[in-house]
Design a protein around this motif. Structure first.
Motif, short mmCIF file in Angstrom:
data_model
loop_
_atom_site.label_atom_id
_atom_site.label_comp_id
_atom_site.label_asym_id
_atom_site.label_seq_id
_atom_site.Cartn_x
_atom_site.Cartn_y
_atom_site.Cartn_z
N LEU A 55 0.83 -1.20 0.00
CA LEU A 55 0.00 0.00 0.00
C LEU A 55 0.87 1.25 0.00
N SER A 56 1.98 1.21 0.73
CA SER A 56 2.91 2.34 0.76
C SER A 56 3.49 2.60 -0.62
N MET A 57 3.88 1.54 -1.32
CA MET A 57 4.44 1.69 -2.65
C MET A 57 3.39 2.25 -3.62
N ILE A 58 2.17 1.76 -3.55
CA ILE A 58 1.11 2.23 -4.44
C ILE A 58 0.82 3.71 -4.17
N LEU A 59 0.71 4.08 -2.90
CA LEU A 59 0.44 5.48 -2.56
C LEU A 59 1.60 6.39 -2.95
N GLY A 60 2.83 5.91 -2.78
CA GLY A 60 3.98 6.72 -3.14
C GLY A 60 4.07 6.99 -4.62
N ILE A 61 3.87 5.95 -5.42
CA ILE A 61 3.91 6.13 -6.88
C ILE A 61 2.74 6.98 -7.35
N SER A 62 1.56 6.74 -6.76
CA SER A 62 0.40 7.54 -7.17
C SER A 62 0.55 9.00 -6.75
N SER A 63 1.25 9.26 -5.65
CA SER A 63 1.46 10.65 -5.24
C SER A 63 2.32 11.40 -6.25
N ILE A 64 3.30 10.70 -6.82
CA ILE A 64 4.12 11.35 -7.86
C ILE A 64 3.28 11.59 -9.12
N LEU A 65 2.46 10.60 -9.48
CA LEU A 65 1.61 10.76 -10.67
C LEU A 65 0.56 11.85 -10.46
N LEU A 66 -0.01 11.93 -9.27
CA LEU A 66 -1.00 12.97 -8.98
C LEU A 66 -0.37 14.35 -9.01
N LEU A 67 0.88 14.43 -8.70
CA LEU A 67 1.59 15.71 -8.70
C LEU A 67 1.65 16.32 -10.09
N LEU A 68 1.60 15.47 -11.11
CA LEU A 68 1.72 15.94 -12.49
C LEU A 68 0.39 16.43 -13.06
N ILE A 69 -0.72 16.12 -12.42
CA ILE A 69 -2.04 16.49 -12.93
C ILE A 69 -2.45 17.82 -12.30
N PRO A 70 -2.76 18.83 -13.13
CA PRO A 70 -3.18 20.12 -12.58
C PRO A 70 -4.49 20.00 -11.80
N GLY B 111 7.99 2.83 -1.22
CA GLY B 111 6.93 3.76 -0.83
C GLY B 111 7.45 4.91 -0.01
N LEU B 112 8.36 4.62 0.91
CA LEU B 112 8.95 5.66 1.74
C LEU B 112 9.76 6.65 0.90
N ILE B 113 10.52 6.13 -0.05
CA ILE B 113 11.33 7.01 -0.90
C ILE B 113 10.46 7.85 -1.82
N THR B 114 9.46 7.24 -2.46
CA THR B 114 8.62 8.01 -3.39
C THR B 114 7.78 9.04 -2.65
N GLY B 115 7.30 8.70 -1.47
CA GLY B 115 6.56 9.69 -0.67
C GLY B 115 7.45 10.85 -0.26
N SER B 116 8.68 10.55 0.12
CA SER B 116 9.64 11.59 0.51
C SER B 116 9.99 12.49 -0.66
N VAL B 117 10.19 11.88 -1.82
CA VAL B 117 10.53 12.66 -3.02
C VAL B 117 9.37 13.58 -3.38
N THR B 118 8.14 13.09 -3.29
CA THR B 118 6.98 13.91 -3.60
C THR B 118 6.90 15.11 -2.66
N LEU B 119 7.05 14.87 -1.37
CA LEU B 119 7.00 15.99 -0.42
C LEU B 119 8.15 16.96 -0.63
N PHE B 120 9.31 16.44 -1.01
CA PHE B 120 10.45 17.32 -1.29
C PHE B 120 10.19 18.20 -2.51
N ILE B 121 9.60 17.63 -3.55
CA ILE B 121 9.27 18.41 -4.76
C ILE B 121 8.25 19.48 -4.42
N ILE B 122 7.25 19.14 -3.61
CA ILE B 122 6.23 20.11 -3.21
C ILE B 122 6.86 21.23 -2.39
N LEU B 123 7.76 20.87 -1.49
CA LEU B 123 8.44 21.87 -0.67
C LEU B 123 9.28 22.82 -1.53
N ILE B 124 10.00 22.27 -2.48
CA ILE B 124 10.80 23.12 -3.39
C ILE B 124 9.89 24.04 -4.19
#
Length: 167
Positions: free
Chosen positions: A95-110, A142-155
């Motif tokens: 579930l963590s992996m699915i949510l992490g990958i989907s968080s990156i994909l959701l980030l690309l959709i306006p 999942g931990l890495i992809t979630g962290s990357v997503t939050l880092f991109i949002i923070l930047i």
């Protein structure tokens, strides 16, 4: 000038010498137990009184503390601790992996990208829970992809807040 050069060479050669150890390792309770052929699993479950019976020597206060610290360190790296993930941890990792990958994909959709923040946080929480005590690969992803997503949002927030995005 010649005296100064000789003095500098002597000083440099004095500080560049290799230093030999002045202290030999002590004879700790662990090495004494190993000398008496005590198996590691027996050493892990033994009390100081049992070790005293095996070695024939009374343990002092420092040796008792050394034994307890050794037992905690070995327990931390024991195979029972880092064994296979349980079914619950595997489910959390997936579930963590699915949510992490989907968080990156959701980030690309306006306009839907805002949903990537809770997905990334959930991915990180589930990833941390799933890798507790073992190395669950899906949880790590999942931990890495979630962290990357939050880092991109923070930047992105920092760039927009600084006004650099509009120039």
């Amino acid at each position: 000038m010649k005296k100064i050069c000789v003095l500098l060479i002597l000083i440099i050669s004095f500080y560049c010498k290799p230093v030999n150890a002045a202290v030999a390792p002590g004879d700790s309770i662990i090495t004494k137990s190993i000398k008496h052929n005590v198996p590691l699993n027996k050493l892990m479950s033994s009390t100081p009184a049992e070790i005293e019976k095996i070695t024939g020597k009374k343990l002092n206060f420092v040796e008792r503390i050394q034994l307890k610290l050794f037992q905690k360190k070995i327990l931390k790296y024991s195979p029972e601790e880092g064994g296979e993930p349980t079914a619950k941890q595997k489910k959390q990792g997936k579930l963590s992996m699915i949510l992490g990958i989907s968080s990156i994909l959701l980030l690309l959709i306006p306009y839907v990208g805002i949903l990537s923040i809770p997905a990334a946080i959930a991915a990180m929480v589930l990833g941390i829970k799933s890798i507790k005590g073992n190395s669950n690969t899906q949880g790590i992803i999942g931990l890495i992809t979630g962290s990357v997503t939050l880092f991109i949002i923070l930047i992105a927030i920092l760039v927009i807040a600084s006004g650099g995005f509009w120039y």
